[in-house]
Structure formats: C-alpha cells, structure tokens
Design an enzyme around this catalytic site. Structure first.
Site, PDB file in Angstrom:
ATOM      1  N   CYS A  97     -13.844  -9.742   8.612  1.00  0.00           N
ATOM      2  CA  CYS A  97     -15.188 -10.133   8.154  1.00  0.00           C
ATOM      3  C   CYS A  97     -15.445 -11.622   8.413  1.00  0.00           C
ATOM      4  O   CYS A  97     -15.497 -12.048   9.558  1.00  0.00           O
ATOM      5  CB  CYS A  97     -15.356  -9.741   6.688  1.00  0.00           C
ATOM      6  SG  CYS A  97     -17.075  -9.710   6.197  1.00  0.00           S
ATOM      7  N   HIS A 187     -13.967  -3.897   6.425  1.00  0.00           N
ATOM      8  CA  HIS A 187     -12.866  -4.170   5.486  1.00  0.00           C
ATOM      9  C   HIS A 187     -11.847  -3.031   5.495  1.00  0.00           C
ATOM     10  O   HIS A 187     -12.093  -1.981   4.912  1.00  0.00           O
ATOM     11  CB  HIS A 187     -13.427  -4.362   4.076  1.00  0.00           C
ATOM     12  CG  HIS A 187     -14.161  -5.651   3.928  1.00  0.00           C
ATOM     13  ND1 HIS A 187     -13.554  -6.816   3.516  1.00  0.00           N
ATOM     14  CD2 HIS A 187     -15.447  -5.964   4.187  1.00  0.00           C
ATOM     15  CE1 HIS A 187     -14.430  -7.790   3.513  1.00  0.00           C
ATOM     16  NE2 HIS A 187     -15.599  -7.316   3.905  1.00  0.00           N
ATOM     17  N   GLU A 189      -9.018  -3.030   3.980  1.00  0.00           N
ATOM     18  CA  GLU A 189      -8.206  -3.038   2.760  1.00  0.00           C
ATOM     19  C   GLU A 189      -8.783  -2.173   1.648  1.00  0.00           C
ATOM     20  O   GLU A 189      -8.080  -1.825   0.714  1.00  0.00           O
ATOM     21  CB  GLU A 189      -8.017  -4.481   2.267  1.00  0.00           C
ATOM     22  CG  GLU A 189      -9.254  -5.201   1.751  1.00  0.00           C
ATOM     23  CD  GLU A 189     -10.125  -5.827   2.845  1.00  0.00           C
ATOM     24  OE1 GLU A 189      -9.990  -5.426   4.020  1.00  0.00           O
ATOM     25  OE2 GLU A 189     -10.971  -6.686   2.531  1.00  0.00           O
TER      26      GLU A 189
END
Ligand code: XMP
Length: 532
Positions: A97, A187, A189
């Site tokens: 990001c 993202h 994660e």
C-alpha cells in the site's frame, strides 16, 4: 526516534534475527498484523521504525524487508519517509500500500490521487502469473484482495513492470526483479485477502529466502537462556501471578531457568471466577512444584469497594490495593532483586512507536497486575519479543495445561467491572454462579475456543418474573459473548438459539435472585467488550 521495538537480549544473543524479516512501520494499523503473519511462518519478524538507518538494518542481516501501509499520503510533507539508501541496500523489499507508493514515487515513478478511493474487496487480474510472488495464486488469472487506498501508482518507475491490475489501478502489483523490489497495492495481511498468506509466504520464504527457525521450542530455550544470563546464580525473582496466560507463561519460563529461586505471589482479591484460586494452586503449586504465596485479601478489597459505583473508581481502588498487598507480601517474603513480568511484544511496540502511531491512538488498559515503575526491582520480561499466540505455544511447550493456556481473557479488576453498581458479596456470588454456567455451557457446545470472551454481567436492574404460582422480582442478568482477533474490535457472537435457551434456563433455575436473562447484541465499536 524511540528505541527500536522488541529486540530482546534473548533474540540478539541467539542471533535469531539474522535471516528474518524487518517490517518498517509507517503507521498503518495493520503493521503489527504483517509482523504476526510472518511469525506464523516460524520466521522471526520485528516491527521497526520507518526511518531506521540502513546501516542498522544491514547490521541485523535481514533476509527481507516489508514496508507497511500508512494513514498518510506519499504527498503529505509530514508523511513518514525511510532512509533514502533503502532502495539500494541489496535486500529484497516488499512494499504494501503506502509502502509500494513510496517505492514508486522515490524511484522515479508517478503517484497521484485515484479517480475513486478503493476501499474493500477488489478483484485483481494477474498478468505476472509466472512471477514467484504469485506462485500458486490466481489459477483463473484473478484473485480477490482487500484494498484501502486513495492514491494510485500512475506511472511505474524505470525497471518495474506490472504484475497485476484492477479496473481502477494499473499497478495493483509490480516488481523490479533485477533489484529485487516488489510491491502490492492491496493488503495481504488481512483475512479479507484469502490468498494473502500464500502471497506473503511467496515473498518471505520464496523470494527473500528467510529462515523458518522461530519455533515454540526455540523460543522457550532462548528465553530460558536469556533469563539465566540476566539473573545471577544466587539472585531471587518475584512474580505476580494473575491467573492469566501471560503471567503464567512468564513464571513457568523463569521457574525452568532458576527453579526455586522464583517465588510467585497470587493475590486473591475475591473478584475472581468460581474455583479460580483452587485451579491456580493445583497447577502451579502441586503440578509444577512452584513456590507460591496465596494471599487471602478478599475482605480487604471488599471493604475498599464498599459504596463505590463508578467504574474508573473501582479500577483505581483495585489497582491501588493490589499494589499495597503485593508490596507487603513481597517484603515479608524476603529479598528479591528481580521482578518477572509478562510484558508482550505489542505493549513494547506500542510504547516505542508512538511517533508513527500518532495518527491513530490505540486504546490501552491498565491491568491491576500492572505494577508501578518505582518498585525497587529490576525487570525480567521473558515475553517481550512475543505475540500472544506465541506465548500460548511456548506455554504448551513448557507443559502448562490447556485449561490455563487456552483460556479466554479475563480483566485484571475481575468481576468488579461486570457488576454494574456496588460490588457486594451477595452480588459477587450471584454473578460468579451465572458466569460459571455461561462458561460451562459454552464449553459443552464446543465453542469456548472460537469465542474471544463469553461471560455474564450483573445489571443494576430488577425485573418482575413468575415462578410456580408466585410473582418474583429479581436481577436482570446480561450475557456477553464476542468474537475478536485481538480485543481491539469485536462482534457479538451468533450463538445458537438452543444454546442461549439452555444458558438462560439454567441461570434462572440455578442462580437465586435472577429473573431475567438478556443477550448483548452490540459490536465493538461502538460498545466495548466489558460493560464498565
Ligand atoms: P474493552 O471492554 O475495553 O476490553 O472492549 C478489551 C479487552 O480488555 C479487557 N479489559 C481489561 N483488562 N484490565 C485488564 O486487565 C482492565 O481494566 C480491563 N478492562 C477491559 C477486556 O476483558 C477485553 O478483553
């Protein structure tokens, strides 16, 4: 910048860091989560400040570096910027990001505001399917990912090629394989990117070739060795056991390292759940053979809480009394040079990365077991480098029973903050019995571990009921059950109706003075998990 988060003597001494991953923290709320995801691969990862000088980064010999997201735009003057030498450090880098936007901007590409902000799920088309970053992903040429960005990369820097696109982003993923620089706009994660774990693995294990040596057995051995190095051969250590996982594992590690030179103190403030103190004695004193002083302080706490209804006042009184009792008892128990505490890595990160976190302040709690800084002990903190799930794994490795290690969190002030209004002995008994039934039934339904916390709350309300032929008038009791990853946000658990019916029926039948049971259907935010 504050000292870097989470390097413990144990980690350094054992050289575990070499070949691990450094996550540069640009302030995203997900920076910690990236670190945890890497650790889940048994690879050592540390969250470090965004501007850690490259000389220090290289001194730690990381296999790879991940750049986190950020609440800032790369165009903000105040936006965090890394050491300019980072890009030519010769270490594989994955920008996430904001991290990839920085990479693009600083290496000669162009970043600008997107036509529309991309927030939430998005489908990427993978053009670089043969790229090692997408190994095993996108069999159909597409992947569902989670986006959260207002800026986009408009032109890639020289040397970079696109690996994936979305309708609104030509560079959802890109790389310069010659320089080993990689970036993704989404993202990986968060759980909303289903293949995110695999993608991170592709970078960490495949591209960066990090070493997967961060195993529970290794962590326990390292921690024991570090305690032995810190505590002299005749020094004694004191530890406040709270009944929670962290102090239990900290105590077990210290006990393994120095045996009988550890003394544990457990203050029974009378605000614990049913059988709590007995279980603690059974496990620590009888099964593990630790020296433990059980302090019966119920009367003292009861007296101090008389007439107190304000939640913060309750917390303060309990905290203050706890410290006094602990000081008195430890003075009686002899001379101690060290105090063992179960400080965890997130606490360390939080207290050392305030500057990057200034945009989003995370709520902190004061544990009643939290002792003041001016106690005259040196601290032994064997869990400083560990996340909660790692602490649990170490606890199991050390042979602590699952009933201690895999338990739901319980607040330091105990049942006092689950009794709205004054905490009397009678109300404590009512709540304790109801709480026992809730936990018993949740366990019987096989839901105890998948639910973050489940408990009863005694409200100050009274309500009419009917039992047999008679009218009753008794307490209204609330049930709270939530799912959560870390307690920072939570959702109310969708318990099966039959289970709720069973809990309610048992409580009104078995607990005197309860006429009505209600279920709390509020998420956090806007509510909190506890009622006080
Ligand atoms: P809240 O109620 O703020 O709670 O959503 C988040 C988590 O923290 C626990 N909690 C506490 N733990 N001392 C503690 O040790 C406290 O004063 C305290 N207050 C809340 C709560 O049980 C939940 O897990």
């Amino acid at each position: 910048m504050a000292a870097e988060a989470g390097t413990t003597a144990s980690v350094r001494a054992a050289g575990v860091e070499t070949g691990g991953i450094l996550v540069l923290d640009f302030g995203s709320q997900f920076a910690q989560l990236i670190t945890r995801r890497v650790r889940e691969m048994n690879v050592y990862a540390a969250l470090v400040p965004f501007d850690l000088p490259v000389s220090e980064i290289l001194a730690r010999k990381p296999a790879g570096i991940i750049l986190s997201g950020s609440p800032f735009s790369v165009y903000d003057d105040a936006g965090p910027k890394p050491d300019a030498a980072l890009w030519s450090a010769g270490v594989p880098i994955l920008g996430v990001c904001y991290g990839v936007q920085l990479m693009a901007q600083q290496l000669g590409g162009r970043v600008g505001p997107s036509d529309r902000r991309e927030y939430g799920p998005a489908d990427i088309s993978i053009s670089g399917a043969t790229s090692p970053l997408f190994d095993g992903l996108g069999a159909s040429g597409a992947e569902r990912v989670w986006m959260s960005h207002g800026d986009s990369i408009i032109d890639a820097p020289p040397g970079f090629t696109a690996l994936a696109t979305t309708d609104s982003t030509p560079f959802a993923a890109l790389a310069d394989t010659t320089r080993n620089l990689w970036g993704i706009q989404f993202h990986p994660e968060v759980v909303h990117t289903p293949s995110g774990k695999r993608l991170l693995q592709n970078f960490v294990l495949g591209i960066a070739k990090a070493k997967a040596t961060w195993t529970p057995g290794r962590l326990a051995d390292d921690a024991v060795a570090a305690i032995q190095a810190q505590v002299g051969p005749t020094d004694r250590v004191l530890c406040a056991l709270s009944g929670g996982v962290d102090s239990a594992v900290a105590a077990a590690l210290v006990h393994k390292a120095i045996g009988d030179r550890l003394t544990c103190v457990y203050v029974d403030h009378g605000l614990m759940r049913k059988r709590e103190s007995e279980i603690l004695r059974e496990v620590f004193a009888e099964q593990l053979g630790m020296k433990i002083i059980m302090v019966e302080a119920q009367e003292r706490f009861q007296h101090a809480l008389e007439g107190v209804v304000d939640p913060e006042a309750k917390r303060k009184i309990i905290g203050r009394e706890f410290i006094r009792v602990f000081e008195e008892e430890s003075a009686r128990a002899g001379d101690f040079k060290f105090l063992a505490q179960g400080t965890l890595y997130p606490d360390v990160i939080e207290s050392t990365s305030k500057e990057t976190k200034s945009a989003q302040k995370i709520k902190t709690h004061h544990n009643v077991g939290g002792l003041p800084d001016d106690l005259k002990f040196e601290l032994v903190e064997p869990l400083r480098a560990l996340f909660k799930d790692e602490v649990r794994a170490v606890g199991l490795q050390l042979g602590l029973p699952e009933s201690v290690i895999l338990r739901q969190p319980f607040p330091g002030p105990g049942l006092a903050i689950r009794i709205l209004g004054e905490v009397t002995r009678e109300r404590l008994d009512t709540l304790r019995e109801a709480d026992w039934i809730v936990i018993d039934e949740i366990k019987a339904a096989g839901l105890y571990r998948s639910i973050w916390q489940s408990f009863a709350v005694l409200t100050p309300l009274h309500s009419v009921g009917v039992m047999g032929d008679g009218r009753t008038y008794g307490n209204v009791l609330a049930i709270r059950a939530v799912t959560s990853e870390d307690g920072m946000t939570a959702d109310w658990a969708r318990l099966p109706y039959d289970l709720m019916a069973k809990i309610s029926s048992r409580i009104v039948n078995e607990v005197p003075n309860v006429t009505r049971v209600v279920y709390d259907i509020t998420s956090k935010p806007p509510a909190t998990i506890e009622w006080e």
